[in-house]
Scaffold this motif. Structure first.
Motif, PDB file in Angstrom:
ATOM      1  N   TRP A   6       0.747  -1.106  -0.031  1.00  0.00           N
ATOM      2  CA  TRP A   6       0.218   0.061  -0.016  1.00  0.00           C
ATOM      3  C   TRP A   6       0.965   1.272   0.067  1.00  0.00           C
ATOM      4  CZ3 TRP A   6      -4.485  -0.156  -1.788  1.00  0.00           C
ATOM      5  CH2 TRP A   6      -5.386  -1.127  -1.646  1.00  0.00           C
ATOM      6  N   ARG A  24      -7.466   7.596   2.212  1.00  0.00           N
ATOM      7  CA  ARG A  24      -8.429   6.477   2.251  1.00  0.00           C
ATOM      8  C   ARG A  24      -7.428   5.256   2.374  1.00  0.00           C
ATOM      9  NH1 ARG A  24     -12.355   7.191  -3.091  1.00  0.00           N
ATOM     10  NH2 ARG A  24     -14.033   8.258  -2.235  1.00  0.00           N
ATOM     11  N   THR A  28      -8.103   3.569   6.018  1.00  0.00           N
ATOM     12  CA  THR A  28      -9.037   2.561   5.894  1.00  0.00           C
ATOM     13  C   THR A  28      -8.053   1.059   5.805  1.00  0.00           C
ATOM     14  OG1 THR A  28      -9.447   2.420   3.617  1.00  0.00           O
ATOM     15  CG2 THR A  28     -10.726   3.985   5.145  1.00  0.00           C
ATOM     16  N   HIS A  29      -6.965   1.282   5.259  1.00  0.00           N
ATOM     17  CA  HIS A  29      -6.144   0.086   4.867  1.00  0.00           C
ATOM     18  C   HIS A  29      -4.953   0.007   5.872  1.00  0.00           C
ATOM     19  CE1 HIS A  29      -8.095  -1.717   1.301  1.00  0.00           C
ATOM     20  NE2 HIS A  29      -8.477  -0.297   0.998  1.00  0.00           N
ATOM     21  N   GLU A  82     -15.419   8.295   2.785  1.00  0.00           N
ATOM     22  CA  GLU A  82     -15.961   7.173   1.904  1.00  0.00           C
ATOM     23  C   GLU A  82     -16.260   7.598   0.415  1.00  0.00           C
ATOM     24  OE1 GLU A  82     -18.331   3.120   2.108  1.00  0.00           O
ATOM     25  OE2 GLU A  82     -18.518   4.416   3.633  1.00  0.00           O
ATOM     26  N   ARG A 251      -4.113  -5.094   4.901  1.00  0.00           N
ATOM     27  CA  ARG A 251      -5.729  -5.299   4.790  1.00  0.00           C
ATOM     28  C   ARG A 251      -5.899  -5.017   3.515  1.00  0.00           C
ATOM     29  NH1 ARG A 251      -9.801  -4.710   8.241  1.00  0.00           N
ATOM     30  NH2 ARG A 251      -8.218  -4.161   9.819  1.00  0.00           N
ATOM     31  N   ARG A 252      -6.707  -5.996   2.882  1.00  0.00           N
ATOM     32  CA  ARG A 252      -7.174  -5.775   1.460  1.00  0.00           C
ATOM     33  C   ARG A 252      -8.378  -5.158   1.452  1.00  0.00           C
ATOM     34  NH1 ARG A 252      -5.057  -9.612  -2.157  1.00  0.00           N
ATOM     35  NH2 ARG A 252      -3.258 -10.687  -1.317  1.00  0.00           N
ATOM     36  N   SER A 253      -9.416  -5.248   2.251  1.00  0.00           N
ATOM     37  CA  SER A 253     -10.536  -4.539   1.908  1.00  0.00           C
ATOM     38  C   SER A 253     -10.562  -3.268   3.172  1.00  0.00           C
ATOM     39  CB  SER A 253     -11.773  -5.515   2.224  1.00  0.00           C
ATOM     40  OG  SER A 253     -11.801  -6.553   1.747  1.00  0.00           O
ATOM     41  N   PRO A 254     -11.143  -2.184   2.692  1.00  0.00           N
ATOM     42  CA  PRO A 254     -11.022  -0.834   3.332  1.00  0.00           C
ATOM     43  C   PRO A 254     -12.047  -1.185   4.750  1.00  0.00           C
ATOM     44  CG  PRO A 254     -12.576  -0.682   1.675  1.00  0.00           C
ATOM     45  CD  PRO A 254     -11.752  -2.001   1.356  1.00  0.00           C
ATOM     46  N   HIS A 255     -11.528  -0.627   5.909  1.00  0.00           N
ATOM     47  CA  HIS A 255     -12.345  -0.674   7.099  1.00  0.00           C
ATOM     48  C   HIS A 255     -12.637   0.686   7.382  1.00  0.00           C
ATOM     49  CE1 HIS A 255     -13.500  -2.161  11.171  1.00  0.00           C
ATOM     50  NE2 HIS A 255     -13.368  -1.013  11.403  1.00  0.00           N
ATOM     51  N   TYR A 256     -14.081   1.196   7.319  1.00  0.00           N
ATOM     52  CA  TYR A 256     -14.523   2.469   7.748  1.00  0.00           C
ATOM     53  C   TYR A 256     -14.950   2.535   9.076  1.00  0.00           C
ATOM     54  CZ  TYR A 256     -14.134   3.545   2.735  1.00  0.00           C
ATOM     55  OH  TYR A 256     -13.569   3.745   1.590  1.00  0.00           O
ATOM     56  N   GLN A 259     -18.069   0.744  10.407  1.00  0.00           N
ATOM     57  CA  GLN A 259     -17.808  -0.532  11.084  1.00  0.00           C
ATOM     58  C   GLN A 259     -17.157  -0.998  12.231  1.00  0.00           C
ATOM     59  OE1 GLN A 259     -15.664  -0.855   7.176  1.00  0.00           O
ATOM     60  NE2 GLN A 259     -16.407  -2.988   7.042  1.00  0.00           N
TER      61      GLN A 259
END
Length: 298
Positions: A6, A24, A28-29, A82, A251-256, A259
């Motif tokens: 990243w 982002r 988030t990652h 987001e 982390r592959r998917s973002p975490h907002y 969540q």
């Protein structure tokens, strides 16, 4: 993916043009847990400015409806991150923030200082407790992101670089941090909320939170300073966490923020347009919270 992939992606982006994409990734990652904690601390710091702490106490949002205020603040800022500044939910979030702020007598200086905390406090947190520090490239992107947010919020004389944000924050705190009884109530309510998330561990969590506050902040609220051993243990634990996180895959998917388990007030979902408060419109320059006659308490 490898741990630093990243960061390689970030370095391929332009911090002045691609600041939203870079921020982002950061939030988030790379550092979702750390950014959440750092933004909590950033907002908490602002209470030590009496003009800010008094207003927050007068609205009662952070003393009587602390969880809702926490949720709404996190979700509104999250919507901009987001969906972007020009996405429908991003625009709606900015409009809601402006509607709330413009209903009160808030100085542009205080608004500018709050914005500075969003830039500077996360960088300092990551320097101390992140699995890696932010690079100069990332700092430039974060400054550009919040400079853009500041313009959308109508804040004037915005800092241009990370160093400008940092200088303004430090000078403003030196000039304005001070004791205020109402601000202390806001501080206590916030600490109680965050500690309360952990049930029977609440006293331990509250003590750990106090150990993360610097002396200028503790003195402004007239809290006793934690024992050196407690500070060392808490800060050491966070550094150990950072070492462990460094060994994890990216982390592959973002975490907002929406969540996060700390967001508790909307179990069935929410609409951005309904977040926050809807105070009465100001009349003839008035403010919708009561003010005592005469000079403000110092």
């Amino acid at each position: 993916m490898r741990r630093y992939d990243w960061l390689k992606e970030i370095r391929r982006l332009d911090p002045e043009r691609d600041f939203l994409a870079i921020y982002r990734i950061i939030a988030t990652h790379e550092f979702p847990w750390d950014i959440t904690r750092a933004l909590e601390l950033a907002l908490y710091r602002t209470y030590a400015v009496p003009s800010i702490g008094r207003l927050l106490a007068a609205t009662a949002e952070l003393t009587d409806r602390t969880q809702k205020r926490y949720d709404d603040t996190a979700l509104l800022l999250d919507a901009v991150l987001e969906h972007g500044f020009d996405g429908e939910d991003g625009r709606t979030a900015i409009r809601r923030i402006n509607q709330m702020h413009r209903s009160y007598d808030i100085s542009d200086e205080d608004m500018r200082y709050v914005l500075c905390t969003f830039v500077v406090v996360p960088k300092r947190w990551l320097d101390a407790y992140g699995w890696r520090p932010l690079t100069a490239h990332e700092r430039a992107a974060v400054a550009a992101y919040y400079r853009t947010l500041g313009r959308r919020l109508g804040i004037t004389e915005l800092p241009q670089t990370y160093e400008d944000f940092e200088c303004l924050l430090d000078s403003y705190e030196e000039a304005h941090f001070g004791w205020d009884e109402a601000a202390r109530r806001v501080s206590d309510a916030t600490l109680d909320l965050m500690a309360g998330w952990y049930g029977p561990l609440a006293p331990v969590v509250r003590g750990a939170s106090m150990a993360l506050l610097d002396d200028t902040l503790l003195d402004a609220f007239r809290y006793d300073r934690p024992a050196p051993a407690v500070r060392k243990a808490v800060r050491g634990a966070l550094k150990l966490r950072a070492r462990a996180v460094r060994l994890l895959p990216p982390r592959r998917s973002p975490h907002y923020a929406r969540q996060n388990p700390e967001i508790k007030g909307y179990p069935n979902g929410f609409r951005v347009a309904e977040l926050g408060t809807f105070p009465a419109a100001r009349r003839t320059g008035g403010c919708p919270v009561p003010h005592k006659e005469g000079p403000a308490a110092s």
